[in-house]
Design an enzyme around this catalytic site. Structure first.
Site, PDB file in Angstrom:
ATOM      1  N   ASP A 108      -8.172   3.520   1.675  1.00  0.00           N
ATOM      2  CA  ASP A 108      -7.210   3.699   2.755  1.00  0.00           C
ATOM      3  C   ASP A 108      -7.929   4.192   4.016  1.00  0.00           C
ATOM      4  OD1 ASP A 108      -5.106   4.288   4.438  1.00  0.00           O
ATOM      5  OD2 ASP A 108      -3.905   5.263   2.872  1.00  0.00           O
ATOM      6  N   CYS A 128       0.869  -1.188   0.000  1.00  0.00           N
ATOM      7  CA  CYS A 128       0.000   0.000   0.000  1.00  0.00           C
ATOM      8  C   CYS A 128       0.897   1.227   0.000  1.00  0.00           C
ATOM      9  CB  CYS A 128      -0.989  -0.023   1.164  1.00  0.00           C
ATOM     10  SG  CYS A 128      -0.270   0.166   2.813  1.00  0.00           S
ATOM     11  N   ARG A 170      -3.427  -0.796   5.294  1.00  0.00           N
ATOM     12  CA  ARG A 170      -3.946  -1.820   4.381  1.00  0.00           C
ATOM     13  C   ARG A 170      -3.018  -3.008   4.182  1.00  0.00           C
ATOM     14  NH1 ARG A 170      -5.131   1.925  -0.637  1.00  0.00           N
ATOM     15  NH2 ARG A 170      -3.194   2.833   0.176  1.00  0.00           N
TER      16      ARG A 170
END
Length: 145
Positions: free
Chosen positions: A120, A9, A15
Site C-alpha cells: 500500500d 484494496c 491500489r
C-alpha cells in the site's frame, strides 16, 4: 472469459483505483470497477500522489470515486481481485452462501515479481513501485483471460 472485474484494496484511493485505471487502458472491452474493504474514503477521488504517479504514465484516474465493497459485488462481477491477503479475507467474509464468483490475489497474475501482495503506497510512499507491480499483474491478468 470474465467481462466484469472488480479490483479491491483497503480504502479504494491508491491500489485498486490504480489497478482499475491500468487494466481499463489494457482491456477497454472489459467492464471494471474498484472498491475498498473499508469505508474510510467513500466518495473521494484517488489519493493525489497516486493520481500524479498514474498521470506520469499517461493514465487518468481522476474520474474514479472510492466506494466500499458490498455483498452484491459477488453477483455484479465475474472476477474479484484483491490486493493483499487481508483484503481477500474481508471479501470472503461477505461471500453469500452458494456464490461461486472467483476471488484472486492480484499478484497471482505476476509470478515473476516475487511479490505476494501489492504494498500500500499510502503507507510505503512508493507509488511508482506499486504501479510497476500493478502493471505487471495487469498484463498477466490480460494474458490469462
Amino acid at each position: 472469459m470474465p467481462t466484469r472485474i472488480l479490483f479491491v484494496c483497503l480504502g479504494n484511493i491508491c491500489r485498486s483505483p490504480a489497478a482499475e485505471g491500468v487494466f481499463r487502458a489494457l482491456c477497454p472491452e472489459v467492464e471494471t470497477d474498484s472498491a475498498g474493504t473499508a469505508s474510510y474514503h467513500a466518495g473521494e477521488p484517488p489519493y493525489g500522489p497516486m493520481q500524479a504517479a498514474a498521470s506520469a504514465r499517461g493514465l487518468d484516474i481522476s474520474d474514479l470515486r472510492a466506494r466500499q465493497f458490498r455483498r452484491g459485488d459477488f453477483d455484479a462481477f465475474d472476477l474479484i481481485i484483491a490486493m493483499d491477503a487481508g483484503n481477500l479475507e474481508a471479501i470472503e467474509a461477505l461471500r453469500p452462501a452458494g456464490n461461486d464468483t472467483q476471488v484472486r490475489l492480484f499478484t497471482g497474475y505476476a509470478p515473476g515479481t516475487g511479490a505476494d501482495h501489492v504494498p500500500d503506497p499510502y503507507y510505503t510512499r512508493d507509488f511508482d513501485g506499486c504501479l510497476d507491480l500493478i502493471e505487471a499483474a495487469a498484463k498477466g491478468l490480460k494474458a490469462a483471460l
